[in-house]
Design an enzyme around this catalytic site. Structure first.
Site, mmCIF file in Angstrom:
data_model
loop_
_atom_site.group_PDB
_atom_site.id
_atom_site.type_symbol
_atom_site.label_atom_id
_atom_site.label_comp_id
_atom_site.label_asym_id
_atom_site.label_seq_id
_atom_site.Cartn_x
_atom_site.Cartn_y
_atom_site.Cartn_z
ATOM 1 N N ASP A 108 0.856 -1.187 0.000
ATOM 2 C CA ASP A 108 0.000 0.000 0.000
ATOM 3 C C ASP A 108 0.887 1.230 0.000
ATOM 4 O O ASP A 108 1.977 1.217 0.584
ATOM 5 C CB ASP A 108 -0.903 0.016 1.236
ATOM 6 C CG ASP A 108 -2.009 -1.032 1.174
ATOM 7 O OD1 ASP A 108 -2.435 -1.386 0.061
ATOM 8 O OD2 ASP A 108 -2.448 -1.488 2.244
ATOM 9 N N ASP A 124 -6.968 -1.211 -4.768
ATOM 10 C CA ASP A 124 -8.053 -0.859 -3.849
ATOM 11 C C ASP A 124 -8.977 0.191 -4.457
ATOM 12 O O ASP A 124 -10.196 0.125 -4.273
ATOM 13 C CB ASP A 124 -7.490 -0.341 -2.525
ATOM 14 C CG ASP A 124 -6.696 -1.384 -1.763
ATOM 15 O OD1 ASP A 124 -6.932 -2.590 -1.956
ATOM 16 O OD2 ASP A 124 -5.818 -0.984 -0.973
#
Length: 171
Positions: A108, A124
């Site tokens: 991330d 995402d």
């Protein structure tokens, strides 16, 4: 494939060029890059059960492919393609990244601290927007075959015989 490639390329650049766990401002506090490896789901929930997310992502990818086989609507095809690309992006991390096969941590790197305390990635973004788009397509009545719910409701109404209406002289 474009979504999957974009996600993996962004993750490659993140690993190669960003320091881990250190905020890099892009637009001040509005948008930052913050490289972490997430073993859990959103907000690191379930970080000790990484293998469950691998199974769940595999099932979701399978269902999307299964549903996409009969799609005749271009809009549904695009939405399902974007959703599948996002799912495959995170599944690729789960399968191939450290600490090992099926328990890998998702990379991330996007942080918007003013909005959420979450750090997320390109996959995402496509998963969330894909699910919102699915909901909108369902609410608006667009079917996978490209027809609309109202078209089918009209067909059902035309198929039923008209009701007899008594005229004043018959009453």
């Amino acid at each position: 494939m474009i979504v999957l490639a974009a996600d993996q390329f962004a993750k490659h650049l993140t690993i190669e060029h960003l320091p881990e766990r250190e905020a890099v401002p892009v637009l001040g506090e509005f948008l930052q890059l913050f490289y972490i490896r997430n073993s859990g789901a959103a907000f690191s929930i379930g970080s000790s059960m990484t293998w469950i997310f691998t199974i769940a992502l595999s099932v979701v990818a399978g269902v999307i492919v299964w549903k996409a086989v009969g799609v005749r609507s271009r809009l549904w095809a695009v939405v399902l393609g974007c959703l599948l690309g996002g799912v495959l992006g995170n599944l690729t991390d789960r399968l191939l990244r450290e600490p090992g096969f099926a328990v890998g941590h998702v990379v991330d790197m996007i942080s918007m601290p003013w909005m959420l305390p979450a750090i997320f990635n390109v996959a995402d973004i496509f998963i969330v927007t894909g699910m919102i788009s699915v909901a909108l397509l369902v609410v608006t009545g667009l079917r996978l075959d490209g027809t609309r719910e109202r078209d089918h409701a009209a067909d059902d109404g035309e198929a039923s015989p008209p009701e007899a209406v008594a005229t004043p002289s018959e009453a």
